[in-house]
Design a protein around this motif. Structure first.
Motif, short mmCIF file in Angstrom:
data_model
loop_
_atom_site.label_atom_id
_atom_site.label_comp_id
_atom_site.label_asym_id
_atom_site.label_seq_id
_atom_site.Cartn_x
_atom_site.Cartn_y
_atom_site.Cartn_z
N GLY A 54 -50.29 -20.34 -12.69
CA GLY A 54 -50.88 -20.42 -14.01
C GLY A 54 -52.29 -19.86 -14.02
O GLY A 54 -53.12 -20.23 -14.87
N SER A 55 -52.59 -18.98 -13.09
CA SER A 55 -53.95 -18.46 -12.95
C SER A 55 -53.92 -17.15 -12.18
O SER A 55 -53.31 -17.08 -11.10
CB SER A 55 -54.84 -19.47 -12.23
OG SER A 55 -56.04 -18.88 -11.78
N PHE A 56 -54.58 -16.13 -12.72
CA PHE A 56 -54.71 -14.87 -11.98
C PHE A 56 -55.64 -15.04 -10.78
O PHE A 56 -55.42 -14.45 -9.73
CB PHE A 56 -55.26 -13.77 -12.92
CG PHE A 56 -54.19 -13.09 -13.73
CD1 PHE A 56 -53.55 -11.96 -13.24
CD2 PHE A 56 -53.83 -13.58 -14.96
CE1 PHE A 56 -52.56 -11.33 -13.98
CE2 PHE A 56 -52.84 -12.96 -15.72
CZ PHE A 56 -52.20 -11.83 -15.22
N THR A 70 -54.98 -16.31 -22.01
CA THR A 70 -56.12 -16.77 -22.80
C THR A 70 -57.32 -16.82 -21.87
O THR A 70 -57.21 -16.57 -20.67
CB THR A 70 -55.86 -18.17 -23.40
OG1 THR A 70 -55.84 -19.13 -22.35
CG2 THR A 70 -54.55 -18.20 -24.17
N THR A 71 -58.47 -17.15 -22.42
CA THR A 71 -59.66 -17.23 -21.58
C THR A 71 -59.58 -18.39 -20.59
O THR A 71 -60.28 -18.40 -19.57
CB THR A 71 -60.91 -17.40 -22.46
OG1 THR A 71 -60.75 -18.55 -23.29
CG2 THR A 71 -61.13 -16.16 -23.32
N ARG A 72 -58.74 -19.38 -20.87
CA ARG A 72 -58.68 -20.57 -20.02
C ARG A 72 -57.40 -20.69 -19.20
O ARG A 72 -57.39 -21.38 -18.19
CB ARG A 72 -58.80 -21.83 -20.89
CG ARG A 72 -60.15 -21.95 -21.55
CD ARG A 72 -60.26 -23.26 -22.28
NE ARG A 72 -61.57 -23.45 -22.88
CZ ARG A 72 -61.94 -24.52 -23.57
NH1 ARG A 72 -61.08 -25.52 -23.74
NH2 ARG A 72 -63.15 -24.61 -24.09
N SER A 73 -56.32 -20.06 -19.64
CA SER A 73 -55.06 -20.27 -18.94
C SER A 73 -54.14 -19.06 -19.07
O SER A 73 -54.38 -18.17 -19.89
CB SER A 73 -54.34 -21.51 -19.49
OG SER A 73 -53.96 -21.30 -20.84
N VAL A 74 -53.09 -19.10 -18.23
CA VAL A 74 -52.04 -18.09 -18.27
C VAL A 74 -50.73 -18.83 -18.32
O VAL A 74 -50.47 -19.75 -17.53
CB VAL A 74 -52.08 -17.18 -17.02
CG1 VAL A 74 -50.92 -16.20 -17.05
CG2 VAL A 74 -53.40 -16.45 -16.94
N SER A 75 -49.87 -18.48 -19.25
CA SER A 75 -48.56 -19.12 -19.35
C SER A 75 -47.49 -18.07 -19.56
O SER A 75 -47.77 -16.96 -20.03
CB SER A 75 -48.54 -20.14 -20.50
OG SER A 75 -48.81 -19.48 -21.73
N ALA A 76 -46.28 -18.43 -19.21
CA ALA A 76 -45.17 -17.49 -19.34
C ALA A 76 -44.64 -17.46 -20.75
O ALA A 76 -44.54 -18.50 -21.41
CB ALA A 76 -44.05 -17.87 -18.38
N THR A 77 -44.32 -16.27 -21.23
CA THR A 77 -43.65 -16.14 -22.52
C THR A 77 -42.20 -16.56 -22.38
O THR A 77 -41.74 -16.91 -21.28
CB THR A 77 -43.71 -14.68 -23.00
OG1 THR A 77 -42.97 -13.86 -22.07
CG2 THR A 77 -45.15 -14.18 -23.07
N GLU A 78 -41.44 -16.50 -23.44
CA GLU A 78 -40.01 -16.83 -23.35
C GLU A 78 -39.30 -15.91 -22.37
O GLU A 78 -38.49 -16.36 -21.56
CB GLU A 78 -39.37 -16.74 -24.75
CG GLU A 78 -37.89 -17.11 -24.75
CD GLU A 78 -37.27 -17.00 -26.14
OE1 GLU A 78 -36.04 -17.17 -26.23
OE2 GLU A 78 -38.01 -16.75 -27.10
N ALA A 79 -39.64 -14.62 -22.45
CA ALA A 79 -39.04 -13.66 -21.51
C ALA A 79 -39.50 -13.95 -20.09
O ALA A 79 -38.72 -13.86 -19.13
CB ALA A 79 -39.41 -12.23 -21.91
N GLY A 80 -40.78 -14.33 -19.96
CA GLY A 80 -41.31 -14.65 -18.64
C GLY A 80 -40.66 -15.87 -18.05
O GLY A 80 -40.37 -15.92 -16.84
#
Length: 301
Positions: free
Chosen positions: A19-21, A54-64
């Protein structure tokens, strides 16, 4: 998808899990900008957005999420299997193929390897008895056994037995009423039991040495065999003189079933050596076998 793109998928899995680069980049050992570029290239190639940033997090899309659910467990299985293989490389297991003459197989290999087989049941040993000078590479053997002076110079060799001395013996019945041979030339007057070698199909010459004088005698007789056990049996039965390893006939000489002749001419040969082609990729099982066989000197285990 081409196999060269699997690294892109691994990068995506790492980012989706963390959930983070930033954390994923540290885990993969790459820079954050390089990781971002990899993910953008993967999304472009697939034609769908896989991650929402986003500036605070990374989340998977539906495809992801769908892709993660499909490939994530499979990569976990691959990682687990690779870890298991890493452990296996240090575990003594597998098959080892050896080739040796009958005497070496019976007096060196068997006594020394039965303990190894009991201690490591996952090591399988195959021994082929062969009197020929076998090409272990062509025959797909892991190693072979020869006398020290027969090992080719390009092979790695480990001594596995003491010096070997040969003896000429005959039964009391055979020798009764005959003049005992005193020197190699006298063997022409005797019935000698021959050993036929598979190499070129020839008979093994009887080798003798005294006071630095070497003699190879070509002998004749009624019986010819391709193994030493049969020669011993024929000698015990009174069919002639046999030329055999000293340790093989000693019990019969001690019991009086055989008499030794020409002892002063009995030669000594460099002991048996295990030989193999390369140190590369030697397995734990093979290393254990070499150490189990290695000759440590008289009176030592």
């Amino acid at each position: 998808m081409a196999r060269e793109n699997y690294n892109d998928l691994l990068a995506f899995v790492a980012v989706a899990r963390e959930g983070s680069f930033t954390r994923a980049a540290a885990q993969l050992g790459v820079s954050q900008s390089a990781l971002s570029h990899t993910i953008r290239a993967l999304e472009s190639r697939l034609g769908v957005r896989l991650l929402t940033r986003t500036t605070r997090s990374v989340s998977a899309t539906e495809a992801g999420q769908r892709l993660m659910g499909t490939i994530g467990p499979r990569f976990e299985e691959i990682e687990a299997e690779l870890a298991a293989l890493s452990l296996l490389k240090d575990k003594p297991a597998g098959s080892i193929r050896l080739t040796a003459a009958e005497h070496a197989a019976n007096t060196v290999l068997w006594p020394k390897l039965i303990g190894l087989a009991r201690d490591y049941p996952e090591i399988n040993v195959e021994i082929t008895v062969d009197y020929g000078l076998t090409d272990i590479v062509a025959g797909r053997y892991d190693a072979g056994v020869r006398l020290g002076d027969q090992v080719e110079k390009d092979m790695i060799a480990a001594r596995i037995g003491p010096d070997l001395r040969m003896a000429v013996v005959g039964s009391p019945d055979y020798l009764a009423g005959k003049t005992r041979p005193q020197m190699p030339a006298d063997l022409a007057q005797h019935n000698c039991i021959n050993l036929r070698l598979p190499t070129h199909g020839g008979l093994m010459p009887w080798e003798f040495e005294r006071d630095g004088h070497l003699v190879k005698a070509r002998v004749e007789g009624q019986w010819t065999f391709n193994n030493s056990a049969s020669i011993l049996r024929a000698a015990l039965a009174g069919f002639g003189l046999g030329y055999l390893p000293e340790d093989m006939v000693e019990p019969h000489v001690a019991s009086g079933a055989l008499k030794r002749v020409m002892k002063s001419w009995s030669p000594t040969f460099p002991g048996y050596h295990l030989y193999y082609a390369s140190r590369r990729q030697s397995s734990p099982a093979f290393n254990l076998l070499v150490e189990a066989l290695r000759y440590k000197g008289p009176g030592k285990a």
